[in-house]
Enzyme design. Sequence first.
Site, PDB file in Angstrom:
ATOM      1  N   GLU A   1     -25.913  -1.814 -32.307  1.00  0.00           N
ATOM      2  CA  GLU A   1     -27.226  -2.282 -31.848  1.00  0.00           C
ATOM      3  C   GLU A   1     -27.431  -3.624 -32.526  1.00  0.00           C
ATOM      4  O   GLU A   1     -27.696  -3.665 -33.729  1.00  0.00           O
ATOM      5  CB  GLU A   1     -28.340  -1.321 -32.274  1.00  0.00           C
ATOM      6  CG  GLU A   1     -28.204   0.093 -31.757  1.00  0.00           C
ATOM      7  CD  GLU A   1     -28.781   0.276 -30.373  1.00  0.00           C
ATOM      8  OE1 GLU A   1     -29.219  -0.710 -29.755  1.00  0.00           O
ATOM      9  OE2 GLU A   1     -28.781   1.424 -29.902  1.00  0.00           O
TER      10      GLU A   1
ATOM     11  N   CYS B   1     -35.468  -7.002 -33.071  1.00  0.00           N
ATOM     12  CA  CYS B   1     -34.268  -7.352 -32.293  1.00  0.00           C
ATOM     13  C   CYS B   1     -34.630  -7.627 -30.836  1.00  0.00           C
ATOM     14  O   CYS B   1     -34.020  -8.473 -30.195  1.00  0.00           O
ATOM     15  CB  CYS B   1     -33.263  -6.231 -32.383  1.00  0.00           C
ATOM     16  SG  CYS B   1     -33.998  -4.622 -32.079  1.00  0.00           S
TER      17      CYS B   1
HETATM   18  P1  NAD Z   1     -27.154  -7.857 -41.145  1.00  0.00           P
HETATM   19  O1  NAD Z   1     -26.093  -7.656 -40.126  1.00  0.00           O
HETATM   20  O2  NAD Z   1     -26.985  -8.942 -42.115  1.00  0.00           O
HETATM   21  O3  NAD Z   1     -27.324  -6.530 -42.014  1.00  0.00           O
HETATM   22  C1  NAD Z   1     -27.539  -5.271 -41.419  1.00  0.00           C
HETATM   23  C2  NAD Z   1     -26.979  -4.234 -42.343  1.00  0.00           C
HETATM   24  O4  NAD Z   1     -25.563  -4.407 -42.422  1.00  0.00           O
HETATM   25  C3  NAD Z   1     -27.490  -4.294 -43.773  1.00  0.00           C
HETATM   26  O5  NAD Z   1     -27.623  -2.982 -44.252  1.00  0.00           O
HETATM   27  C4  NAD Z   1     -26.369  -5.008 -44.508  1.00  0.00           C
HETATM   28  O6  NAD Z   1     -26.290  -4.694 -45.867  1.00  0.00           O
HETATM   29  C5  NAD Z   1     -25.150  -4.488 -43.775  1.00  0.00           C
HETATM   30  N1  NAD Z   1     -23.976  -5.351 -43.816  1.00  0.00           N
HETATM   31  C6  NAD Z   1     -23.900  -6.686 -44.096  1.00  0.00           C
HETATM   32  N2  NAD Z   1     -22.622  -7.099 -44.031  1.00  0.00           N
HETATM   33  C7  NAD Z   1     -21.878  -6.024 -43.701  1.00  0.00           C
HETATM   34  C8  NAD Z   1     -20.493  -5.809 -43.460  1.00  0.00           C
HETATM   35  N3  NAD Z   1     -19.615  -6.808 -43.554  1.00  0.00           N
HETATM   36  N4  NAD Z   1     -20.071  -4.587 -43.107  1.00  0.00           N
HETATM   37  C9  NAD Z   1     -20.956  -3.565 -42.989  1.00  0.00           C
HETATM   38  N5  NAD Z   1     -22.266  -3.690 -43.220  1.00  0.00           N
HETATM   39  C10 NAD Z   1     -22.730  -4.904 -43.563  1.00  0.00           C
HETATM   40  O7  NAD Z   1     -28.478  -7.944 -40.326  1.00  0.00           O
HETATM   41  P2  NAD Z   1     -29.927  -8.101 -40.904  1.00  0.00           P
HETATM   42  O8  NAD Z   1     -30.147  -9.532 -41.140  1.00  0.00           O
HETATM   43  O9  NAD Z   1     -30.167  -7.133 -42.002  1.00  0.00           O
HETATM   44  O10 NAD Z   1     -30.798  -7.566 -39.668  1.00  0.00           O
HETATM   45  C11 NAD Z   1     -31.230  -8.384 -38.690  1.00  0.00           C
HETATM   46  C12 NAD Z   1     -30.381  -8.222 -37.454  1.00  0.00           C
HETATM   47  O11 NAD Z   1     -30.420  -6.878 -36.989  1.00  0.00           O
HETATM   48  C13 NAD Z   1     -30.908  -9.061 -36.314  1.00  0.00           C
HETATM   49  O12 NAD Z   1     -29.863  -9.747 -35.700  1.00  0.00           O
HETATM   50  C14 NAD Z   1     -31.514  -8.033 -35.375  1.00  0.00           C
HETATM   51  O13 NAD Z   1     -31.572  -8.433 -34.056  1.00  0.00           O
HETATM   52  C15 NAD Z   1     -30.643  -6.864 -35.593  1.00  0.00           C
HETATM   53  N6  NAD Z   1     -31.317  -5.628 -35.181  1.00  0.00           N
HETATM   54  C16 NAD Z   1     -30.922  -5.014 -34.030  1.00  0.00           C
HETATM   55  C17 NAD Z   1     -31.566  -3.867 -33.593  1.00  0.00           C
HETATM   56  C18 NAD Z   1     -31.138  -3.187 -32.321  1.00  0.00           C
HETATM   57  O14 NAD Z   1     -31.507  -2.042 -32.122  1.00  0.00           O
HETATM   58  N7  NAD Z   1     -30.394  -3.834 -31.453  1.00  0.00           N
HETATM   59  C19 NAD Z   1     -32.606  -3.329 -34.342  1.00  0.00           C
HETATM   60  C20 NAD Z   1     -32.988  -3.975 -35.507  1.00  0.00           C
HETATM   61  C21 NAD Z   1     -32.323  -5.129 -35.917  1.00  0.00           C
END
Ligand code: NAD
Length: 485
Positions: free
Chosen positions: A264, A298
Amino acid sequence: MATVTPRAALQWDYAPAPESRDAASLRESYDLFINGAFVAPTDGARVQTINPATEEPLASVAFAGPGDVAAAVAAAREAAPKWAALAPLERGKYLFRIARLIQERSRELAIVESLDGGKPIRESRDVDIPLAAAHFFSYAGWADKLGYAVGGRAFAPRGVVGQVVPWNFPLLMAAWKLAPALACGNTAVLKPAETTPLTALLLAEIVQEADLPPGVVNVVTGDGGAGAALVRSDVDKVAFTGSTAVGKEIQRALAGTGRGLTLELGGKSANIVFEDAALDQAVEGIIEGIFFNQGHVCCAGSRLLLQESVAEEVVRRLWARMERLRVGDPLDKNTDVGAINSRQQLEKITELVASGEEEGAEIYQPPCRLPEKGYWFAPTVFTNVAQSYRIAQEEIFGPVLSVLTFRTPDEAVEKANNTPYGLSAGVWTEKGSRILAMAQKLRAGVIWANTYNRFDPTSPFGGYKESGFGREGGRHGLEPYLDFE
Ligand code: NAD
């Protein structure tokens, strides 16, 4: 004849209405939740989580190292056979118990969510927490009806699932992940986001209180390193919500392993207003679409597509409405727009907004006094935006709206679909036939008609293209957690 005295201009404001912090007593430090107990990290660290509205430290939180993640996965593995073999009706009872405990602790959860993440208490109290409980209630009901949900096919749980969630809806995303996984008979390791670990840890307390067998739910707080370790560990399925960049990295890491994956990811969704729409209602929907949760959503309606004949009028009404938005203390019950979640996110928003001005868009921000401490960004609207501008292409994930215009429905569809993403869209029109015609042509997982940002546990949610794949919510949200013969 009666004399008419001119009415004095209305000058009024709300008195502050702060929610009391007393209903939420935070501990000084929080451990990892592994195998039914809170344990100190063995090869990780401890990091302060802060209140983004004030920059004050809230609590010291364990950051899991690779060994801690492996221990959590091993605990989930050991718990898996018994949990899968449990009568589905009994599994459902545990989920009902979690749902009720979330309700019982809802005030505390809402306060902690707002303290840790910066979102207005009105939203955490009325949206995040009730929806999190609703997800557990809804999937509790599915636990003993899975055969009906999957059309009579033979199925089995996947086994152990690794779940990584972001910081914008911390408890709600945890509920979206855990509720269907548990209902389907899987055990889980959840990795919350580094800036918002607290409500997931309170959920771990609730799991303990609900007396779930040890190892069925594990919570490993930490940063991207812990997430990466979880993705690469011995799990049978990964469910990730977060940025498209990390999502792609995870997809590469899992390619060829045979493990399940749902993603997602980000979005740049179009909110489309036709000339026959109820304009005041549309303006409310535009506000809800982009300023809800400071635009850290998102599926935020971050591209506003206005039909040319009403564009000026809608922008005028939008600006007027924006002047009424109250930006400030997330714990004040009258606050509409809270704090930006982190310094890093504030820098990203600031950089993208600067690019919009450099590329030639016109910026509007209503007069508002931002607090001196903490991370804040004023509600922002850009007009005169070309489709090629970064602010029309890239996800800003902040309270920033880009306005574009169109003449015909076909042009609206073309512009709305001109994005690498495909998460959601909004359509504002009085014509039902136009709603259906647009919905068929828009490449978006969720399409709202004459409303925006409405969520329900029975409704599937997910994206196309770079917004990811797989659905969460509803009957569809069960399938990724099941293996079929
Ligand atoms: P992010 O990808 O930086 O982090 C999300 C999560 O992934 C955090 O828990 C982080 O610690 C972890 N993470 C970071 N690097 C990783 C790796 N290499 N491997 C595994 N996990 C890792 O995103 P963010 O900045 O925390 O969140 C914002 C993003 O999330 C936005 O792009 C938003 O659109 C998206 N989002 C999508 C939905 C959806 O349902 N489509 C819902 C909410 C947020």
